[in-house]
Design a protein around this motif. Structure first.
Motif, PDB file in Angstrom:
ATOM      1  N   ALA A 185       8.151  -0.037   2.490  1.00 36.13           N
ATOM      2  CA  ALA A 185       7.408   1.221   2.356  1.00 36.13           C
ATOM      3  C   ALA A 185       6.914   1.421   0.926  1.00 36.13           C
ATOM      4  O   ALA A 185       5.797   1.924   0.710  1.00 36.13           O
ATOM      5  CB  ALA A 185       8.306   2.391   2.767  1.00 36.13           C
ATOM      6  N   ASN A 186       7.725   1.027  -0.052  1.00 34.57           N
ATOM      7  CA  ASN A 186       7.305   1.211  -1.444  1.00 34.57           C
ATOM      8  C   ASN A 186       6.142   0.293  -1.812  1.00 34.57           C
ATOM      9  O   ASN A 186       5.281   0.669  -2.610  1.00 34.57           O
ATOM     10  CB  ASN A 186       8.490   0.961  -2.388  1.00 34.57           C
ATOM     11  N   MET A 187       6.098  -0.904  -1.225  1.00 29.93           N
ATOM     12  CA  MET A 187       4.949  -1.786  -1.473  1.00 29.93           C
ATOM     13  C   MET A 187       3.679  -1.156  -0.880  1.00 29.93           C
ATOM     14  O   MET A 187       2.604  -1.204  -1.498  1.00 29.93           O
ATOM     15  CB  MET A 187       5.193  -3.170  -0.869  1.00 29.93           C
ATOM     16  N   THR A 188       3.810  -0.541   0.284  1.00 33.00           N
ATOM     17  CA  THR A 188       2.667   0.142   0.894  1.00 33.00           C
ATOM     18  C   THR A 188       2.206   1.302   0.031  1.00 33.00           C
ATOM     19  O   THR A 188       1.010   1.494  -0.212  1.00 33.00           O
ATOM     20  CB  THR A 188       3.043   0.650   2.297  1.00 33.00           C
ATOM     21  N   THR A 189       3.162   2.091  -0.466  1.00 34.60           N
ATOM     22  CA  THR A 189       2.838   3.218  -1.346  1.00 34.60           C
ATOM     23  C   THR A 189       2.117   2.749  -2.598  1.00 34.60           C
ATOM     24  O   THR A 189       1.144   3.371  -3.051  1.00 34.60           O
ATOM     25  CB  THR A 189       4.128   3.968  -1.746  1.00 34.60           C
TER      26      THR A 189
END
Length: 428
Positions: A185-189
């Motif tokens: 999720a943090n890579m997507t953010t």
């Protein structure tokens, strides 16, 4: 009498007479691109270097951004200047803006003429600077807790692990771990909030690995030092002093950061790592060194804020910390300017006169060359030096001189101990 911890400058003034490596870094920026240091401070909403130091050390509220998009945009602004003529955005004619190289997405130009004149130099590094631009963003995952990755126990002896390929052959789950980070999720953010297209998953996996390798290269350098000096962690507990550590090594540091040593030496008698330096950042590792042997099979990390010779006089000689079996330094930088040389001199003489096994790493072959010259002038007994087989795989851009070939953390090393033998001191 122990020297005092260097006082922070009252205002921002880049100079070369400071023992703080980041202040020397600001000086280097301004020497190449006048005013760039002010841009960095402005983007961080800071008035001067004193505020910067306070924020790095956690003494102030830190840098506050309204959202991720603003954070990444301001970070990118600190790299914006014309690579051809060094103009900053504020110095451009009205209506003119800097344009980014479409290939590396990492350097900027004010005009087509500047880009054309600079191309013969830039083309040599354009491809690798694209990696730098990706890594600079993905490195944010170090602060979200996604990195570093957990590693697996060693199935080989340390003497059989001679390079990264040997180490990677023992990490069967690494590919899946890298993929998990890529799809996190943090890579997507991250890529939702930066002003560029998300790279493909393979490129991102490679970037995550490069950042992981930089973290691991420091730990493996300690393991190399233990082996180089023939120390046996199964015979007795070992004490390792990391000297000259800075905010780079201690920001967000955790008590588990050197647990790879337990994978390297399973069942060891105990390894204590004491991090010492004037730029140590407050956190969970800032706790007193051990005064007695710690638990077996564990790595214990502590830290002390100050110069190493001060730590020796105030702590070691008073029996509040054990004497080291080996001292390790990452990129000491004492070749760079007079302030760092003077800050390091008492420490280097202490290491020499107490005959302490020492293992230092450098960013490049040039830094190794100049560091060796200084050590030889101090009549140090150089035991070994050369390329480090566990150098970081992450290229480091020279921010104010992007067309210089990138360097790599811990790319070279030097081992030294005690005074050069008298027969080597005699003139022929």
């Amino acid at each position: 009498m122990a020297s005092k911890i260097p006082a922070l400058p009252q205002s921002y003034t880049p100079r070369t007479d400071s023992v703080f490596s980041d202040l020397s870094g600001f000086y280097s920026l301004d020497s190449n691109v006048p005013g760039l240091s002010k841009v960095i401070l402005s983007q961080l909403s800071m008035k001067d270097y004193r505020e910067y130091r306070a924020a790095v050390e956690g003494k102030a509220g830190g840098v506050v951004f309204h959202n991720y998009k603003e954070m990444f945009q301001k970070m990118e602004e600190t790299f914006k200047f014309c690579t051809g003529c060094n103009k900053l955005p504020a110095n451009l004619p009205e209506g003119q803006t800097l344009k980014r190289c479409v290939k590396c997405l990492n350097v900027y130009y004010c005009t087509k003429d500047c880009q054309k004149k600079d191309w013969p130099q830039h083309k040599k590094v354009c491809k690798i600077l694209r990696l730098v631009a990706v890594d600079r963003l993905v490195e944010w995952l170090m602060f979200t807790g996604d990195l570093p990755l957990a590693t697996e126990k060693w199935s080989k002896t340390p003497s059989d692990v001679r390079c990264w390929d040997d180490w990677l052959s023992m990490q069967e789950g690494l590919t899946q771990s890298l993929s998990n980070i890529t799809s996190s999720a943090n890579m997507t953010t991250l890529w939702k909030n930066v002003s560029r297209t998300r790279p493909d998953d393979d490129e991102l996996r490679q970037s995550v690995w490069r950042i992981q390798s930089e973290f691991l290269s420091r730990v493996l350098a300690v393991g190399m030092a233990i082996q180089h000096f023939g120390l046996d962690p199964y015979d007795k507990p070992l004490i390792v002093h990391l000297v000259g550590v800075s905010h780079n090594e201690t920001t967000g540091a955790r008590p588990t950061d050197y647990d790879e040593l337990s994978n390297m030496f399973p069942g060891h008698q105990g390894i204590e790592v004491v991090m010492v330096g004037p730029e140590v950042v407050d956190g969970p590792i800032v706790r007193p060194p051990l005064t007695a042997f710690g638990p077996k099979h564990k790595v214990y990390i502590s830290a002390y804020k100050g110069l190493y010779h001060q730590f020796w006089e105030d702590v070691v000689e008073k029996g509040d910390a054990g004497k080291p079996d080996v001292v390790v330094g990452f990129h000491p930088g004492f070749h760079a300017n007079q302030g760092l040389v003077e800050g390091w001199l008492p420490t280097l003489l202490l290491l020499r006169d107490y005959n302490i096994p020492s293992f230092f790493t450098m960013y490049s072959e040039m830094e190794l060359k100049y560091s060796l010259q200084i050590l030889l002038e101090l009549e140090m007994h150089i035991r070994d030096s050369g390329p480090n087989p566990f150098a970081s795989q992450k290229p480091e851009q020279v921010q104010a001189c992007p067309n210089k070939p990138p360097v790599y953390c811990n790319s070279h090393y030097v081992c030294f101990q005690g005074l050069l033998p008298q027969e080597d001191l005699e003139e022929p």
